[in-house]
Scaffold this active site. Structure first.
Site, PDB file in Angstrom:
ATOM      1  N   ASP A  10       0.885  -1.174   0.000  1.00  0.00           N
ATOM      2  CA  ASP A  10       0.000   0.000   0.000  1.00  0.00           C
ATOM      3  C   ASP A  10       0.918   1.217   0.000  1.00  0.00           C
ATOM      4  OD1 ASP A  10      -2.408   1.559   0.320  1.00  0.00           O
ATOM      5  OD2 ASP A  10      -1.917   1.806   2.434  1.00  0.00           O
ATOM      6  N   SER A  11       0.310   2.395  -0.041  1.00  0.00           N
ATOM      7  CA  SER A  11       1.125   3.613   0.062  1.00  0.00           C
ATOM      8  C   SER A  11       1.620   3.834   1.498  1.00  0.00           C
ATOM      9  CB  SER A  11       0.303   4.822  -0.370  1.00  0.00           C
ATOM     10  OG  SER A  11      -0.751   5.021   0.555  1.00  0.00           O
ATOM     11  N   TYR A  42      -1.053   8.196  -2.582  1.00  0.00           N
ATOM     12  CA  TYR A  42      -1.163   7.714  -3.959  1.00  0.00           C
ATOM     13  C   TYR A  42      -2.406   8.302  -4.663  1.00  0.00           C
ATOM     14  CZ  TYR A  42       2.362   3.886  -3.993  1.00  0.00           C
ATOM     15  OH  TYR A  42       3.516   3.135  -4.012  1.00  0.00           O
ATOM     16  N   GLY A  43      -3.433   8.538  -3.871  1.00  0.00           N
ATOM     17  CA  GLY A  43      -4.756   8.799  -4.444  1.00  0.00           C
ATOM     18  C   GLY A  43      -4.980  10.129  -5.112  1.00  0.00           C
ATOM     19  N   CYS A  73      -4.566  -1.764  -1.592  1.00  0.00           N
ATOM     20  CA  CYS A  73      -4.695  -0.332  -1.885  1.00  0.00           C
ATOM     21  C   CYS A  73      -5.807  -0.160  -2.912  1.00  0.00           C
ATOM     22  CB  CYS A  73      -3.368   0.183  -2.439  1.00  0.00           C
ATOM     23  SG  CYS A  73      -3.455   1.880  -3.030  1.00  0.00           S
ATOM     24  N   THR A  75      -6.615   2.519  -4.496  1.00  0.00           N
ATOM     25  CA  THR A  75      -6.188   3.394  -5.592  1.00  0.00           C
ATOM     26  C   THR A  75      -5.464   2.598  -6.676  1.00  0.00           C
ATOM     27  OG1 THR A  75      -5.936   5.158  -3.974  1.00  0.00           O
ATOM     28  CG2 THR A  75      -4.849   5.469  -6.100  1.00  0.00           C
ATOM     29  N   CYS A 186     -11.002   2.955   0.371  1.00  0.00           N
ATOM     30  CA  CYS A 186      -9.586   3.235   0.589  1.00  0.00           C
ATOM     31  C   CYS A 186      -9.216   2.462   1.847  1.00  0.00           C
ATOM     32  CB  CYS A 186      -9.359   4.730   0.800  1.00  0.00           C
ATOM     33  SG  CYS A 186      -7.709   5.099   1.444  1.00  0.00           S
ATOM     34  N   THR A 187      -8.133   1.722   1.778  1.00  0.00           N
ATOM     35  CA  THR A 187      -7.803   0.843   2.910  1.00  0.00           C
ATOM     36  C   THR A 187      -7.347   1.620   4.152  1.00  0.00           C
ATOM     37  OG1 THR A 187      -5.614   0.528   1.936  1.00  0.00           O
ATOM     38  CG2 THR A 187      -7.280  -1.181   1.507  1.00  0.00           C
ATOM     39  N   HIS A 188      -7.068   2.904   4.007  1.00  0.00           N
ATOM     40  CA  HIS A 188      -6.763   3.685   5.214  1.00  0.00           C
ATOM     41  C   HIS A 188      -8.015   3.876   6.083  1.00  0.00           C
ATOM     42  CE1 HIS A 188      -2.876   4.767   3.449  1.00  0.00           C
ATOM     43  NE2 HIS A 188      -2.576   5.446   4.533  1.00  0.00           N
TER      44      HIS A 188
HETATM   45  N1  DGL Z   1      -4.714   3.135   1.120  1.00  0.00           N
HETATM   46  C1  DGL Z   1      -4.725   3.486  -0.254  1.00  0.00           C
HETATM   47  C2  DGL Z   1      -6.021   3.252  -0.919  1.00  0.00           C
HETATM   48  O1  DGL Z   1      -6.659   2.291  -0.551  1.00  0.00           O
HETATM   49  C3  DGL Z   1      -3.912   4.674  -0.667  1.00  0.00           C
HETATM   50  C4  DGL Z   1      -4.274   5.998  -0.109  1.00  0.00           C
HETATM   51  C5  DGL Z   1      -3.364   7.074  -0.660  1.00  0.00           C
HETATM   52  O2  DGL Z   1      -2.156   6.929  -0.531  1.00  0.00           O
HETATM   53  O3  DGL Z   1      -3.898   8.058  -1.210  1.00  0.00           O
HETATM   54  O4  DGL Z   1      -6.451   3.910  -1.802  1.00  0.00           O
END
Ligand code: DGL
Length: 269
Positions: A10-11, A42-43, A73, A75, A186-188
């Site tokens: 992931d990022s 990343y997004g 991730c 994204t 988004c996994t965050h």
């Molecule tokens: N956790 C990631 C996702 O699911 C990336 C979030 C990011 O870095 O913008 O999209």
């Protein structure tokens, strides 16, 4: 082959929502985790940029001899198809299909919300797949870039004033639409699921892309006869910057006396 580790990337800390479940669901499996913290978020990037980052991440994991790669991730899953990855030589699992299946099963009123990064929402990945499953499903979505940085920076307490306010703002249009199911695409975001649940109310089912993907990984390992039988003896976390920040959020989120200590990846490595 069976003894090789699973690679997860992931990022940043978001992929831990999948890793945490994998540590429980497939207790023998070894794992190598990569958070590309130097280049997050990343997004907010274009597809072309994301293809480049993904190729680096996959290459790093493949050089560590992983047997399967989990794109934890939303994204990358939404913007980089497997056929754009050079020399991909192991099974590659993304978050979209498992998440969609869970959302379709959960909804009763066929109104589904999606919150994710701007790049994910722009791609239409979740919306299109939901409609393919059932054309009567109505969707409402919102790109929530600020939430990624808040989570990555550790603003994750259920009572955190800033995160609560930002969530309220992003979730207002989703709530107004009357969804009964909300995809945390988004996994965050599952890291702050309590805040999101409090705002949406208990009647709305949250779908955690990380968790659903971990369930899928367990199935795939079994189907491909790749399950490790010896006890786990390796879990490594790599990041591309600020390992201390990663450790702080990781250890709160992973809980259970977790002592994640991320290794700073040399960018030339
Ligand atoms: N956790 C990631 C996702 O699911 C990336 C979030 C990011 O870095 O913008 O999209």
């Amino acid at each position: 082959m069976k003894d090789r580790p699973i690679g997860v990337f992931d990022s940043g800390v978001g992929g831990l929502t999948c890793a945490k479940e994998l540590l429980k669901l497939v207790p023998n499996e070894n794992m190598i985790y990569l958070g590309d913290t130097a280049r997050m978020p990343y997004g907010v990037n274009t597809k072309e940029t994301l293809v480049g980052y993904t190729n680096d991440d996959v290459d790093f994991l493949q050089r560590r001899d992983v047997k399967l790669i989990v794109v934890a991730c939303g994204t990358v899953s939404s913007n980089v198809p497997a056929n754009q990855i050079k020399n991909l030589s192991v099974p590659y699992i993304d978050v979209i299909s498992p998440t969609i299946s869970a959302a379709v099963k959960a909804t009763k009123n066929k109104k589904i919300g999606i919150i994710a990064t701007p790049a994910t929402i722009k791609s239409g990945s979740f919306e299109q797949r939901l409609k393919m499953f059932d054309k009567d499903i109505e969707t409402v979505s919102n790109g929530c870039p600020q939430l990624v940085t808040l989570v990555q920076d550790g603003y994750i307490d259920e009572d955190n004033f800033v995160t609560n306010n930002v969530c309220r703002e992003y979730l207002a249009p989703i709530k107004a639409f009357g969804v009964d199911t909300l995809i945390l695409g988004c996994t965050h975001f599952p890291i702050i699921s309590k805040i999101i649940q409090n705002i949406m109310g208990d009647d709305v089912k949250l779908i955690d892309a990380g968790y659903e993907t971990a369930l899928e990984v367990k199935k795939v390992l079994k189907t491909l006869n790749l399950e490790r039988t010896k006890p786990r003896d390796l879990v490594k976390y790599y990041v591309t910057s600020e390992p201390e920040n990663f450790d702080q959020v990781a250890n709160i989120f992973l809980g259970d006396g977790s002592n994640a200590k991320a290794i700073l990846r040399d960018i030339k490595d």
